[in-house]
Design a protein around this motif. Structure first.
Motif, PDB file in Angstrom:
ATOM      1  N   ALA A 114       0.843  -1.204   0.000  1.00 29.60           N
ATOM      2  CA  ALA A 114       0.000   0.000   0.000  1.00 29.60           C
ATOM      3  C   ALA A 114       0.873   1.247   0.000  1.00 29.60           C
ATOM      4  N   TYR A 115       1.927   1.228   0.782  1.00 28.17           N
ATOM      5  CA  TYR A 115       2.872   2.340   0.804  1.00 28.17           C
ATOM      6  C   TYR A 115       3.494   2.531  -0.575  1.00 28.17           C
ATOM      7  N   GLY A 116       3.820   1.434  -1.228  1.00 26.76           N
ATOM      8  CA  GLY A 116       4.421   1.492  -2.552  1.00 26.76           C
ATOM      9  C   GLY A 116       3.518   2.164  -3.570  1.00 26.76           C
ATOM     10  N   ARG A 117       2.221   2.023  -3.422  1.00 28.41           N
ATOM     11  CA  ARG A 117       1.287   2.675  -4.347  1.00 28.41           C
ATOM     12  C   ARG A 117       1.405   4.192  -4.234  1.00 28.41           C
ATOM     13  N   ILE A 118       1.507   4.699  -3.026  1.00 32.00           N
ATOM     14  CA  ILE A 118       1.647   6.145  -2.831  1.00 32.00           C
ATOM     15  C   ILE A 118       3.012   6.590  -3.341  1.00 32.00           C
ATOM     16  N   LYS A 119       4.046   5.835  -2.988  1.00 28.97           N
ATOM     17  CA  LYS A 119       5.393   6.197  -3.413  1.00 28.97           C
ATOM     18  C   LYS A 119       5.481   6.208  -4.938  1.00 28.97           C
ATOM     19  N   HIS A 120       4.879   5.234  -5.573  1.00 28.98           N
ATOM     20  CA  HIS A 120       4.924   5.154  -7.030  1.00 28.98           C
ATOM     21  C   HIS A 120       4.318   6.406  -7.658  1.00 28.98           C
ATOM     22  N   GLY A 121       3.203   6.825  -7.143  1.00 30.62           N
ATOM     23  CA  GLY A 121       2.539   8.003  -7.684  1.00 30.62           C
ATOM     24  C   GLY A 121       3.303   9.289  -7.438  1.00 30.62           C
ATOM     25  N   ALA A 122       4.068   9.348  -6.377  1.00 30.65           N
ATOM     26  CA  ALA A 122       4.767  10.575  -6.018  1.00 30.65           C
ATOM     27  C   ALA A 122       6.254  10.523  -6.339  1.00 30.65           C
ATOM     28  N   ALA A 123       6.728   9.441  -6.912  1.00 34.12           N
ATOM     29  CA  ALA A 123       8.163   9.229  -7.080  1.00 34.12           C
ATOM     30  C   ALA A 123       8.853  10.362  -7.826  1.00 34.12           C
ATOM     31  N   GLY A 145      10.250  -6.617  -4.567  1.00 33.52           N
ATOM     32  CA  GLY A 145      10.460  -5.445  -5.399  1.00 33.52           C
ATOM     33  C   GLY A 145       9.376  -5.234  -6.436  1.00 33.52           C
ATOM     34  N   PHE A 146       8.597  -6.261  -6.725  1.00 31.70           N
ATOM     35  CA  PHE A 146       7.489  -6.149  -7.684  1.00 31.70           C
ATOM     36  C   PHE A 146       6.404  -5.212  -7.195  1.00 31.70           C
ATOM     37  N   LEU A 147       6.346  -4.960  -5.895  1.00 27.07           N
ATOM     38  CA  LEU A 147       5.256  -4.172  -5.332  1.00 27.07           C
ATOM     39  C   LEU A 147       5.124  -2.804  -6.002  1.00 27.07           C
ATOM     40  N   TRP A 148       6.223  -2.254  -6.478  1.00 24.45           N
ATOM     41  CA  TRP A 148       6.193  -0.936  -7.091  1.00 24.45           C
ATOM     42  C   TRP A 148       5.904  -1.013  -8.581  1.00 24.45           C
ATOM     43  N   ARG A 149       5.785  -2.232  -9.115  1.00 22.01           N
ATOM     44  CA  ARG A 149       5.590  -2.374 -10.560  1.00 22.01           C
ATOM     45  C   ARG A 149       4.263  -3.024 -10.942  1.00 22.01           C
ATOM     46  N   VAL A 150       3.441  -3.358 -10.000  1.00 24.52           N
ATOM     47  CA  VAL A 150       2.147  -3.977 -10.320  1.00 24.52           C
ATOM     48  C   VAL A 150       1.269  -2.924 -10.993  1.00 24.52           C
ATOM     49  N   PRO A 151       0.757  -3.231 -12.190  1.00 23.82           N
ATOM     50  CA  PRO A 151      -0.104  -2.255 -12.893  1.00 23.82           C
ATOM     51  C   PRO A 151      -1.365  -1.938 -12.097  1.00 23.82           C
ATOM     52  N   ASN A 152      -1.929  -0.779 -12.363  1.00 25.39           N
ATOM     53  CA  ASN A 152      -3.122  -0.332 -11.636  1.00 25.39           C
ATOM     54  C   ASN A 152      -4.322  -1.242 -11.827  1.00 25.39           C
ATOM     55  N   GLU A 153      -4.439  -1.858 -13.005  1.00 27.23           N
ATOM     56  CA  GLU A 153      -5.590  -2.716 -13.257  1.00 27.23           C
ATOM     57  C   GLU A 153      -5.531  -3.926 -12.319  1.00 27.23           C
ATOM     58  N   ARG A 199      -5.923  -7.531  -6.206  1.00 32.69           N
ATOM     59  CA  ARG A 199      -5.951  -8.983  -6.382  1.00 32.69           C
ATOM     60  C   ARG A 199      -4.580  -9.503  -6.795  1.00 32.69           C
ATOM     61  N   ARG A 200      -3.960  -8.833  -7.742  1.00 36.49           N
ATOM     62  CA  ARG A 200      -2.659  -9.294  -8.229  1.00 36.49           C
ATOM     63  C   ARG A 200      -1.591  -9.197  -7.134  1.00 36.49           C
ATOM     64  N   THR A 201      -1.616  -8.121  -6.359  1.00 31.27           N
ATOM     65  CA  THR A 201      -0.651  -7.963  -5.275  1.00 31.27           C
ATOM     66  C   THR A 201      -0.837  -9.058  -4.234  1.00 31.27           C
ATOM     67  N   ALA A 202      -2.074  -9.338  -3.872  1.00 32.40           N
ATOM     68  CA  ALA A 202      -2.350 -10.399  -2.889  1.00 32.40           C
ATOM     69  C   ALA A 202      -1.845 -11.743  -3.403  1.00 32.40           C
ATOM     70  N   HIS A 203      -2.093 -12.038  -4.663  1.00 29.01           N
ATOM     71  CA  HIS A 203      -1.637 -13.308  -5.238  1.00 29.01           C
ATOM     72  C   HIS A 203      -0.108 -13.394  -5.240  1.00 29.01           C
ATOM     73  N   VAL A 256       5.179 -15.286  -2.678  1.00 36.00           N
ATOM     74  CA  VAL A 256       6.393 -14.979  -1.910  1.00 36.00           C
ATOM     75  C   VAL A 256       6.354 -15.697  -0.571  1.00 36.00           C
ATOM     76  N   LEU A 257       5.235 -15.599   0.145  1.00 38.20           N
ATOM     77  CA  LEU A 257       5.144 -16.242   1.456  1.00 38.20           C
ATOM     78  C   LEU A 257       5.223 -17.754   1.349  1.00 38.20           C
ATOM     79  N   ASP A 258       4.631 -18.328   0.312  1.00 38.21           N
ATOM     80  CA  ASP A 258       4.750 -19.774   0.101  1.00 38.21           C
ATOM     81  C   ASP A 258       6.214 -20.159  -0.071  1.00 38.21           C
ATOM     82  N   GLY A 259       6.965 -19.345  -0.790  1.00 34.69           N
ATOM     83  CA  GLY A 259       8.382 -19.619  -0.986  1.00 34.69           C
ATOM     84  C   GLY A 259       9.202 -19.434   0.276  1.00 34.69           C
ATOM     85  N   LEU A 260       8.744 -18.591   1.193  1.00 38.68           N
ATOM     86  CA  LEU A 260       9.477 -18.342   2.439  1.00 38.68           C
ATOM     87  C   LEU A 260       9.155 -19.358   3.536  1.00 38.68           C
TER      88      LEU A 260
END
Length: 185
Positions: free
Chosen positions: A95-104, A154-162, A166-170, A175-179
């Motif tokens: 969620a933080y990344g969404r704001i940062k992306h818009g204001a980068a 690092g993908f968190l800042w590159r997930v498209p708006n569409e 859902r995509r971020t959660a998936h 990532v968590l499954d891998g950890l």
């Protein structure tokens, strides 16, 4: 007595401006100072007293949100199993990344110092705390370190708006499954 009231009002105005700016930037990185002041219920003069430029406002939203994110880890660990606390923290990072992306662009233009670099070590430390708790509980792989987790997300800042949520959660599920620590066969 009056200066204290004005001081409290000034702090309330500043906090309201930051809150409105955060919400406006989440909706659109093109939010104007005029629209932010209007939504916050303050005049342009009040906004400019606190934040003389759009960039100054964006940088402060960035700093406040990052501080809130970094400070959230202990509470998440207190109320959740360590692997869930890590997941919840990573969701906040997204969620933080969404704001940062818009204001980068504005943040980069506003400051010579790279704010990401300023908070990098602390961010790695917070992830390390969450990761170590999960490793100590036997829930997360022992062969992963905090910097690797930060690279993984690092993908968190590159997930498209569409369909972002859902995509971020998936992706965070992956990532968590891998950890997660796998039982030894």
């Amino acid at each position: 007595m009056a200066p204290t009231v004005r001081r409290a009002d000034a702090e309330q105005n500043r906090a309201r401006l930051l809150e409105v700016a955060r919400a406006a930037l989440t909706r659109s990185s093109d939010a104007t100072l005029n629209s932010i002041a209007k939504e916050a219920g303050v005049g342009q003069g009040t906004l400019y007293r606190h934040f003389p430029t759009r960039e100054a406002l964006l940088v402060e939203v960035y700093r406040v949100d990052l501080r809130d994110l970094l400070d959230a880890a202990p509470g998440l660990l207190e109320g959740n199993p360590p692997d869930i606390a890590l997941r919840l923290w990573l969701e906040r990072l997204a969620a933080y990344g969404r704001i940062k992306h818009g204001a980068a662009a504005a943040v980069r233009a506003a400051t010579r110092a790279d704010l990401s670099a300023e908070y990098y070590a602390e961010t790695v430390g917070v992830i390390g705390t969450l990761l170590a708790a999960g490793q100590a509980a036997g829930l997360l792989r022992p062969d992963v370190d905090a910097e690797e987790v930060l690279l993984l997300v690092g993908f968190l800042w590159r997930v498209p708006n569409e369909d972002w949520e859902r995509r971020t959660a998936h992706l965070l599920d992956l990532v968590l499954d891998g950890l997660r620590r796998r039982p030894v066969a």
